[in-house]
Design a protein around this motif. Structure first.
Motif, PDB file in Angstrom:
ATOM      1  N   CYS A 206     -74.000  13.629 -35.673  1.00  0.00           N
ATOM      2  CA  CYS A 206     -74.217  14.519 -36.811  1.00  0.00           C
ATOM      3  C   CYS A 206     -74.434  13.658 -38.058  1.00  0.00           C
ATOM      4  CB  CYS A 206     -72.981  15.407 -36.967  1.00  0.00           C
ATOM      5  SG  CYS A 206     -72.937  16.421 -38.428  1.00  0.00           S
ATOM      6  N   ASN A 207     -75.353  14.074 -38.899  1.00  0.00           N
ATOM      7  CA  ASN A 207     -75.686  13.333 -40.110  1.00  0.00           C
ATOM      8  C   ASN A 207     -75.875  14.325 -41.243  1.00  0.00           C
ATOM      9  OD1 ASN A 207     -78.503  12.124 -41.633  1.00  0.00           O
ATOM     10  ND2 ASN A 207     -76.730  10.787 -41.499  1.00  0.00           N
ATOM     11  N   ALA A 208     -75.370  13.997 -42.420  1.00  0.00           N
ATOM     12  CA  ALA A 208     -75.510  14.931 -43.533  1.00  0.00           C
ATOM     13  C   ALA A 208     -75.472  14.186 -44.866  1.00  0.00           C
ATOM     14  CB  ALA A 208     -74.401  15.977 -43.494  1.00  0.00           C
ATOM     15  N   GLU A 209     -76.234  14.687 -45.817  1.00  0.00           N
ATOM     16  CA  GLU A 209     -76.207  14.165 -47.171  1.00  0.00           C
ATOM     17  C   GLU A 209     -75.258  15.047 -47.980  1.00  0.00           C
ATOM     18  OE1 GLU A 209     -79.663  14.621 -49.670  1.00  0.00           O
ATOM     19  OE2 GLU A 209     -79.370  12.621 -50.520  1.00  0.00           O
ATOM     20  N   ILE A 210     -74.168  14.447 -48.447  1.00  0.00           N
ATOM     21  CA  ILE A 210     -73.094  15.216 -49.050  1.00  0.00           C
ATOM     22  C   ILE A 210     -72.700  14.636 -50.386  1.00  0.00           C
ATOM     23  CG2 ILE A 210     -70.707  15.984 -48.773  1.00  0.00           C
ATOM     24  CD1 ILE A 210     -71.121  15.792 -45.739  1.00  0.00           C
ATOM     25  N   ALA A 211     -72.552  15.534 -51.338  1.00  0.00           N
ATOM     26  CA  ALA A 211     -71.976  15.152 -52.624  1.00  0.00           C
ATOM     27  C   ALA A 211     -70.539  15.654 -52.638  1.00  0.00           C
ATOM     28  CB  ALA A 211     -72.765  15.773 -53.764  1.00  0.00           C
ATOM     29  N   TYR A 212     -69.594  14.775 -52.842  1.00  0.00           N
ATOM     30  CA  TYR A 212     -68.204  15.217 -52.892  1.00  0.00           C
ATOM     31  C   TYR A 212     -67.757  15.394 -54.339  1.00  0.00           C
ATOM     32  CZ  TYR A 212     -67.125  10.246 -53.578  1.00  0.00           C
ATOM     33  OH  TYR A 212     -67.073   8.955 -54.033  1.00  0.00           O
ATOM     34  N   LEU A 213     -66.717  16.140 -54.492  1.00  0.00           N
ATOM     35  CA  LEU A 213     -66.197  16.439 -55.819  1.00  0.00           C
ATOM     36  C   LEU A 213     -65.843  15.148 -56.544  1.00  0.00           C
ATOM     37  CD1 LEU A 213     -63.938  19.496 -54.926  1.00  0.00           C
ATOM     38  CD2 LEU A 213     -66.123  19.537 -56.131  1.00  0.00           C
ATOM     39  N   GLY A 214     -66.355  15.015 -57.755  1.00  0.00           N
ATOM     40  CA  GLY A 214     -66.052  13.839 -58.547  1.00  0.00           C
ATOM     41  C   GLY A 214     -67.080  12.740 -58.446  1.00  0.00           C
ATOM     42  N   SER A 215     -68.035  12.866 -57.515  1.00  0.00           N
ATOM     43  CA  SER A 215     -69.067  11.838 -57.391  1.00  0.00           C
ATOM     44  C   SER A 215     -70.266  12.209 -58.248  1.00  0.00           C
ATOM     45  CB  SER A 215     -69.503  11.678 -55.942  1.00  0.00           C
ATOM     46  OG  SER A 215     -70.215  12.823 -55.512  1.00  0.00           O
ATOM     47  N   SER A 216     -71.045  11.215 -58.613  1.00  0.00           N
ATOM     48  CA  SER A 216     -72.202  11.467 -59.462  1.00  0.00           C
ATOM     49  C   SER A 216     -73.487  11.593 -58.648  1.00  0.00           C
ATOM     50  CB  SER A 216     -72.355  10.339 -60.482  1.00  0.00           C
ATOM     51  OG  SER A 216     -72.451   9.095 -59.824  1.00  0.00           O
TER      52      SER A 216
ATOM     53  N   SER B  32     -65.732  18.160 -43.541  1.00  0.00           N
ATOM     54  CA  SER B  32     -64.484  18.476 -44.227  1.00  0.00           C
ATOM     55  C   SER B  32     -64.234  17.466 -45.337  1.00  0.00           C
ATOM     56  CB  SER B  32     -63.317  18.477 -43.242  1.00  0.00           C
ATOM     57  OG  SER B  32     -63.153  17.201 -42.663  1.00  0.00           O
ATOM     58  N   GLY B  33     -63.356  17.840 -46.245  1.00  0.00           N
ATOM     59  CA  GLY B  33     -63.036  16.975 -47.366  1.00  0.00           C
ATOM     60  C   GLY B  33     -63.353  17.668 -48.678  1.00  0.00           C
ATOM     61  N   SER B  34     -63.392  16.872 -49.712  1.00  0.00           N
ATOM     62  CA  SER B  34     -63.645  17.418 -51.042  1.00  0.00           C
ATOM     63  C   SER B  34     -65.150  17.519 -51.274  1.00  0.00           C
ATOM     64  CB  SER B  34     -63.007  16.521 -52.096  1.00  0.00           C
ATOM     65  OG  SER B  34     -61.612  16.413 -51.882  1.00  0.00           O
ATOM     66  N   ILE B  35     -65.755  18.508 -50.645  1.00  0.00           N
ATOM     67  CA  ILE B  35     -67.202  18.659 -50.660  1.00  0.00           C
ATOM     68  C   ILE B  35     -67.651  19.518 -51.818  1.00  0.00           C
ATOM     69  CG2 ILE B  35     -69.178  19.566 -49.386  1.00  0.00           C
ATOM     70  CD1 ILE B  35     -67.604  18.907 -46.813  1.00  0.00           C
ATOM     71  N   PHE B  36     -68.628  18.984 -52.558  1.00  0.00           N
ATOM     72  CA  PHE B  36     -69.241  19.777 -53.620  1.00  0.00           C
ATOM     73  C   PHE B  36     -70.485  20.477 -53.100  1.00  0.00           C
ATOM     74  CE2 PHE B  36     -70.612  21.283 -57.574  1.00  0.00           C
ATOM     75  CZ  PHE B  36     -71.903  20.872 -57.825  1.00  0.00           C
ATOM     76  N   LYS B  37     -71.337  19.707 -52.401  1.00  0.00           N
ATOM     77  CA  LYS B  37     -72.583  20.283 -51.904  1.00  0.00           C
ATOM     78  C   LYS B  37     -73.078  19.470 -50.713  1.00  0.00           C
ATOM     79  CE  LYS B  37     -77.337  21.377 -53.294  1.00  0.00           C
ATOM     80  NZ  LYS B  37     -78.371  21.266 -54.354  1.00  0.00           N
ATOM     81  N   ILE B  38     -73.662  20.164 -49.735  1.00  0.00           N
ATOM     82  CA  ILE B  38     -74.303  19.501 -48.601  1.00  0.00           C
ATOM     83  C   ILE B  38     -75.792  19.771 -48.669  1.00  0.00           C
ATOM     84  CG2 ILE B  38     -74.434  19.268 -46.109  1.00  0.00           C
ATOM     85  CD1 ILE B  38     -71.577  20.223 -45.913  1.00  0.00           C
ATOM     86  N   ASN B  39     -76.575  18.743 -48.690  1.00  0.00           N
ATOM     87  CA  ASN B  39     -78.033  18.888 -48.712  1.00  0.00           C
ATOM     88  C   ASN B  39     -78.548  18.957 -47.277  1.00  0.00           C
ATOM     89  OD1 ASN B  39     -78.073  18.900 -51.551  1.00  0.00           O
ATOM     90  ND2 ASN B  39     -78.075  16.666 -51.585  1.00  0.00           N
TER      91      ASN B  39
END
Length: 121
Positions: free
Chosen positions: A95-105, A25-32
């Protein structure tokens, strides 16, 4: 900004099943890649299974044929179906995940708080 929460752990007898879930949850852009790890008392954390965003899976030899990892990209969730549980599956599962959140590079790795799985007769 991003949180992973596991659920579904518990106490079962050998041969029984459990289903773990992980919700991001959160401001997620993409989960790899997403994955499950576990840590038994006195042991190092080890990989259980991973799944890519495209659905490619990889399992530790110790769980092949018994565990199944899956994910729902639309809901940002991941599951681990654990069948034929053994004493040696007792551990805290993370649980483990590689996540890009909104606004991150760039994406980063996140961990959940863990859920206890105990297999005992």
């Amino acid at each position: 900004q991003v949180q992973l929460v596991e659920s579904g752990g518990g106490l079962v007898q050998p041969g029984e099943s459990l289903r773990l879930s992980c919700a991001a949850s959160g401001s997620i852009f993409k989960i790899n890649d997403m994955g499950w790890y576990r840590q038994a008392p006195g042991k190092e954390r080890e990989l259980v299974a991973i799944i890519t965003s495209g659905g490619i899976t990889h399992y530790a030899d110790s769980v092949k044929g018994r565990f199944t990892i899956s994910r729902n990209n639309a809901k940002n969730t991941m599951n681990l179906q654990m069948n034929s549980l053994k004493f040696e599956d007792t551990a805290v599962y993370y649980c483990n995940a590689e996540i890009a959140y909104l606004g991150s590079s760039y994406p980063r790795w996140y961990w959940g708080q863990g859920t206890q799985v105990a297999v005992s007769s």
